[in-house]
Write a protein that holds these residues in place. Structure first.
Motif, PDB file in Angstrom:
ATOM      1  N   TYR A   1       0.824  -1.205   0.000  1.00  0.00           N
ATOM      2  CA  TYR A   1       0.000   0.000   0.000  1.00  0.00           C
ATOM      3  C   TYR A   1       0.862   1.261   0.000  1.00  0.00           C
ATOM      4  O   TYR A   1       1.897   1.320   0.681  1.00  0.00           O
TER       5      TYR A   1
ATOM      6  N   THR B   1      -7.025   2.172  -8.540  1.00  0.00           N
ATOM      7  CA  THR B   1      -5.818   2.244  -7.729  1.00  0.00           C
ATOM      8  C   THR B   1      -4.612   2.027  -8.636  1.00  0.00           C
ATOM      9  O   THR B   1      -4.757   1.583  -9.788  1.00  0.00           O
TER      10      THR B   1
ATOM     11  N   GLU C   1     -13.673   2.578   3.768  1.00  0.00           N
ATOM     12  CA  GLU C   1     -12.869   1.451   3.290  1.00  0.00           C
ATOM     13  C   GLU C   1     -13.571   0.803   2.106  1.00  0.00           C
ATOM     14  O   GLU C   1     -14.792   0.674   2.097  1.00  0.00           O
TER      15      GLU C   1
ATOM     16  N   LYS D   1      -8.495   0.280  -0.726  1.00  0.00           N
ATOM     17  CA  LYS D   1      -8.315   1.693  -0.391  1.00  0.00           C
ATOM     18  C   LYS D   1      -8.939   1.995   0.964  1.00  0.00           C
ATOM     19  O   LYS D   1      -9.978   1.425   1.327  1.00  0.00           O
TER      20      LYS D   1
ATOM     21  N   GLU E   1      -9.569   5.557   3.548  1.00  0.00           N
ATOM     22  CA  GLU E   1      -9.436   6.992   3.811  1.00  0.00           C
ATOM     23  C   GLU E   1      -9.839   7.272   5.244  1.00  0.00           C
ATOM     24  O   GLU E   1     -10.890   6.803   5.699  1.00  0.00           O
TER      25      GLU E   1
ATOM     26  N   THR F   1      -4.476   8.281   3.878  1.00  0.00           N
ATOM     27  CA  THR F   1      -5.000   7.484   2.777  1.00  0.00           C
ATOM     28  C   THR F   1      -4.067   6.310   2.510  1.00  0.00           C
ATOM     29  O   THR F   1      -2.856   6.484   2.405  1.00  0.00           O
TER      30      THR F   1
ATOM     31  N   THR G   1      -3.631   3.275  -0.294  1.00  0.00           N
ATOM     32  CA  THR G   1      -4.087   2.861  -1.618  1.00  0.00           C
ATOM     33  C   THR G   1      -3.252   1.686  -2.086  1.00  0.00           C
ATOM     34  O   THR G   1      -2.023   1.703  -1.987  1.00  0.00           O
TER      35      THR G   1
END
Length: 220
Positions: A25, A148, A184, A194, A196, A212, A214
């Motif tokens: 990520y 993404t 999520e 992802k 946030e 964040t 990703t």
């Protein structure tokens, strides 16, 4: 890469745990005018048993391990372990990652800590080391598309989380009670793609911001 949602999905599709699987990520943290960037890696690192349930061990490169199981109730975290611990500490009550049924409106609760909030002049500066809150999670949407660096994913669940943290702000305002908000996205065949998180607060003694995560790469 495009993953489409088709046919009947098994619960494991939204949180697969393939042997030796790895998720990389991109993590961006913003506090005020500053921004930090990092990479976080999660891997499936063997199996364990918590009570009478078998679980996959998901290890973070931060030194934490999570025992995750597919159960009749959903995706559950059965226990946690740090690299310095001799064994897993079992959850004292059900701790869901995703709760069934996977339909809009399904809700559950779980403990969370602040990821971002910092004290400006007190020790320890990380609020998450001293405070926690109960977050209410809700499946807010189905069949969403998410883009993404790892690819474009379809048929994703969107989960919303909200928690009110009781936190002393300053002498004038008293308790600030910042709201912790999480969104999520879980997609078929890959899991979390992802996340946030926002933790905003109006206090001269504390700094909030956003985070964040990703998905950059997934190796099944």
């Amino acid at each position: 890469m495009v993953l489409a949602s088709c046919g009947k999905l098994d619960q494991a599709d939204f949180f697969p745990l393939p042997k030796n699987g790895a998720w990389v990520y991109q993590v961006v943290t913003t506090r005020g005018t500053s921004e930090g960037r990092a990479t976080q890696v999660l891997r499936v690192d063997g199996n364990t048993t918590i009570g009478d349930k078998k679980a996959a061990v998901r290890r973070s490169d931060t030194g934490h391990q999570f025992a995750i199981a597919h159960t009749d109730a959903g995706i559950e975290r059965l226990g946690t372990r740090r690299d310095v611990d001799e064994s897993f500490t079992a959850e004292t009550e059900p701790r869901f990652v995703l709760k069934k049924p996977y339909t809009v409106g399904t809700t559950w609760q779980a403990k969370t800590i602040p990821y971002i909030l910092l004290r400006r002049s007190e020790f320890p500066p990380e609020v998450g080391l001293t405070h926690s809150a109960t977050m209410q999670y809700t499946i807010a949407a189905l069949n969403e598309n998410v883009t993404t660096p790892a690819g474009v994913y379809a048929g994703c669940l969107r989960v919303q989380g909200e928690a009110l943290l009781r936190l002393y702000g300053d002498l004038t305002a008293g308790f600030a009670n910042p709201l912790l908000l999480t969104t999520e996205w879980y997609c078929p065949g890959v899991g979390l793609v992802k996340l946030e998180r926002t933790e905003n607060i109006a206090s001269p003694l504390l700094t909030g911001g956003s985070l964040t995560m990703t998905l950059e790469r997934f190796t099944p």
